[in-house]
Scaffold this motif. Structure first.
Motif, PDB file in Angstrom:
ATOM      1  N   ASP A  12      12.653   2.131  -0.492  1.00  0.00           N
ATOM      2  CA  ASP A  12      11.311   1.967  -1.041  1.00  0.00           C
ATOM      3  C   ASP A  12      10.889   0.498  -1.142  1.00  0.00           C
ATOM      4  O   ASP A  12       9.971   0.159  -1.889  1.00  0.00           O
ATOM      5  N   ARG A  57       8.523   0.442  -4.166  1.00  0.00           N
ATOM      6  CA  ARG A  57       9.072  -0.067  -5.426  1.00  0.00           C
ATOM      7  C   ARG A  57       8.045  -0.980  -6.070  1.00  0.00           C
ATOM      8  O   ARG A  57       7.545  -1.920  -5.438  1.00  0.00           O
ATOM      9  N   VAL A  58       7.742  -0.744  -7.334  1.00  0.00           N
ATOM     10  CA  VAL A  58       6.593  -1.378  -7.968  1.00  0.00           C
ATOM     11  C   VAL A  58       6.710  -2.893  -8.010  1.00  0.00           C
ATOM     12  O   VAL A  58       5.717  -3.613  -7.888  1.00  0.00           O
ATOM     13  N   GLU A 112       5.873   6.059  -2.000  1.00  0.00           N
ATOM     14  CA  GLU A 112       5.591   5.144  -3.109  1.00  0.00           C
ATOM     15  C   GLU A 112       6.552   3.955  -3.063  1.00  0.00           C
ATOM     16  O   GLU A 112       7.759   4.122  -3.170  1.00  0.00           O
ATOM     17  N   PHE A 149       3.117   8.096   3.768  1.00  0.00           N
ATOM     18  CA  PHE A 149       3.067   7.397   2.480  1.00  0.00           C
ATOM     19  C   PHE A 149       4.350   7.662   1.704  1.00  0.00           C
ATOM     20  O   PHE A 149       4.794   8.800   1.579  1.00  0.00           O
ATOM     21  N   THR A 185       0.798  -1.229   0.000  1.00  0.00           N
ATOM     22  CA  THR A 185       0.000   0.000   0.000  1.00  0.00           C
ATOM     23  C   THR A 185       0.828   1.275   0.000  1.00  0.00           C
ATOM     24  O   THR A 185       0.314   2.345  -0.339  1.00  0.00           O
ATOM     25  N   GLY A 186       2.093   1.190   0.435  1.00  0.00           N
ATOM     26  CA  GLY A 186       2.934   2.374   0.509  1.00  0.00           C
ATOM     27  C   GLY A 186       2.840   3.120   1.825  1.00  0.00           C
ATOM     28  O   GLY A 186       3.506   4.142   2.012  1.00  0.00           O
ATOM     29  N   ARG A 190      -4.604  -1.797  -1.848  1.00  0.00           N
ATOM     30  CA  ARG A 190      -3.955  -0.505  -1.634  1.00  0.00           C
ATOM     31  C   ARG A 190      -4.426   0.176  -0.349  1.00  0.00           C
ATOM     32  O   ARG A 190      -3.994   1.289  -0.050  1.00  0.00           O
TER      33      ARG A 190
END
Length: 383
Positions: free
Chosen positions: A318, A212-213, A210, A208, A197-198, A272
Motif C-alpha cells: 500500500d 498508506r495514509v 487505499e 484502486f 490518489t490510490g 485525489r
C-alpha cells in the motif's frame, strides 16, 4: 495461530533436511531459518542458536570523488559466502536503526559479509541522486576489500532505484554484480499518482487500493530541500509532521500562507484525482521536477544494465504497487532479472501466514542462490 504456522513450516523443512543431502534442499531449510530469525527480531531463534554472531566494526573510507564515508561492516563468525551492501531506508538512526542491525545480523549469520553505509540524506527523509554515489562508493570499497569478484546490493522501497542507477554508473558497473530490490518502483510519476490518489494500472485497467495514509507526507519530506522558498519549506515541514501525527487533521488554512510554488507542492500531495497529476507535476518548482526526472527509472534506458536483478514485491503493498516491480522487470535486459510476488509482505513489513510464508521462503531461497553462485559484474546468465 501464526506461531503454529511457523512451527509447522520448520517441521516441514526439518523433514526435508532428513532427505539425502543436496544444495536446493539445504537452501530451503536455511531460508526457513532466516525467515524465522527475521520474525523473531531480538528474541531467540534456531538461526541464532546454530550460527555464531557476526562481528560488527565501523569502517571509514573515501568515495571516488573524495567524500568521507562511514559504514558498519558485519563479518560472519563462520564462512564468508558473498559480499552484500545493505542500504538503509528513511530513518533518523541511519545505519544504526535497530531494524537494520537485526536484518544485517541475520544475513551475516547466513554467510553474507554486510556493509551498511551511512546515507546522510536518508536520515533526514531525503531521497536524492546523491544516494547513487553513496551506493557506488560502498560497493567499490567492499569489492576491493573482498575477493574482487563483485558484490550485491540490497535496497528497500525508494532506495531500489538508486541501487539500480548505481549499478549502471561507470564506477559501479565493475563492482555490482547483482541487486536485490524489495518494494521498489520503476515509474516515479505512476508511483506518485498511486501514493496520492490510490489509483494504479493493472493489466490495462485502472485499479484502486487505499494507499498508506502517511505515504504522501513522507514523499513531501523527501522533497523539502528542493522547495525554493525558506518559509515554504518550514511551513510544509510543519504540515507534513502534523499529518503524520494526526492523519485526519485539516491543514488547508495553513496552506493559504504558501507561495505559489509551495502551494503547487501541497496541491499535488493533497490531490485525489489521477487525471490531474500530469498538470500538477508540471506546476511544481523546477528543482522538484528535476529531482523526479533524475530518479525516474522509466526515463532511463536500462538496456545497458549489467547487474542481475532479484525483485521482491508484496501483492498488497500500500505504498508502491507491485505493478512497479513488474514494469521494472519488463524494462530490464532479457534473462537479467526475476520477480517474486508474495503475500504477507506489506511494503517491507513481514507478517505472513503459512501459505504466505512458503512464497516468502522461495524468495529468500533465490537470495541464497545468488549467495552461493553470485553473478560477477557483467554476467546475465539466467540462474
Amino acid at each position: 495461530m501464526k506461531r503454529i504456522y511457523w512451527i509447522l513450516l520448520i517441521v516441514l523443512l526439518a523433514g526435508l533436511l532428513s532427505l539425502p543431502a543436496c544444495g536446493p534442499v539445504q537452501r530451503h531449510y536455511e531460508a526457513g531459518l532466516i525467515l524465522g530469525d527475521i520474525r523473531a527480531g531480538e528474541e531467540d531463534s534456531r538461526l541464532k542458536r546454530t550460527r555464531p554472531a557476526p562481528e560488527r566494526e565501523t569502517v571509514n573510507y573515501t568515495g571516488v570523488t573524495g567524500e568521507a564515508r562511514v559504514a558498519d561492516l558485519y563479518t560472519p563468525g563462520g564462512e564468508i559466502k558473498a559480499d552484500l551492501v545493505l542500504v538503509h531506508g528513511f530513518t533518523e538512526d541511519g545505519r544504526r536503526d535497530p531494524r537494520l542491525i537485526q536484518f544485517a545480523e541475520t544475513l551475516a549469520r547466513a554467510g553474507f559479509r554486510i556493509l551498511a553505509p551511512e546515507v546522510e540524506t536518508l536520515t533526514r527523509m531525503d531521497v536524492s541522486p546523491e544516494n547513487v554515489q553513496d551506493v557506488v562508493d560502498a560497493s567499490r570499497w567492499l569489492d576491493e576489500h573482498g575477493d574482487g569478484d563483485g558484490v550485491g546490493v540490497a535496497a528497500l522501497s525508494f532506495s531500489v532505484a538508486t541501487a539500480v542507477l548505481a549499478a549502471m554508473e561507470p564506477e559501479g558497473q565493475p563492482h555490482i554484480g547483482w541487486v536485490v530490490g524489495v518494494g521498489g518502483y520503476y515509474d516515479l510519476v505512476d508511483s506518485l499518482t498511486y501514493v496520492t490518489t490510490g489509483y494504479y494500472t493493472e493489466d490495462g485497467r485502472e485499479v484502486f487500493l487505499e494507499p498508506r495514509v502517511e505515504g504522501r507526507w513522507v514523499v513531501l519530506l523527501t522533497q523539502l530541500d528542493r522547495v525554493p522558498d525558506d518559509d515554504d519549506r518550514e511551513l510544509l515541514e510543519r504540515i507534513a509532521y502534523r499529518h503524520l501525527d494526526d492523519p485526519g487533521t485539516d491543514t488547508e488554512d495553513k496552506a493559504e500562507d504558501l507561495t505559489p510554488s509551495g502551494r503547487a507542492v501541497y496541491d499535488l500531495l493533497t490531490n485525489r484525482d489521477p487525471e490531474r497529476v500530469p498538470e500538477l507535476l508540471a506546476d511544481l518548482p523546477e528543482p522538484v521536477r528535476d529531482e523526479i526526472e533524475a530518479l525516474n527509472l522509466a526515463r532511463r534506458d536500462l538496456s545497458d544494465l549489467q547487474a542481475y536483478l532479484l525483485l521482491v514485491h508484496g501483492r498488497d503493498d500500500d505504498v508502491i504497487p507491485w505493478t512497479q516491480s513488474q514494469a521494472l522487470l519488463e524494462a530490464a535486459p532479457a534473462s537479467g532479472a526475476e520477480l517474486r510476488l508474495v503475500t504477507g509482505l506489506t511494503h517491507v513489513d513481514v507478517d505472513p501466514g503459512l501459505l504466505d510464508a512458503w512464497r516468502l521462503l522461495r524468495a529468500v531461497n533465490r537470495l541464497l542462490v545468488l549467495r552461493d553462485d553470485p553473478p560477477a559484474p557483467g554476467e546475465r546468465d539466467d540462474l
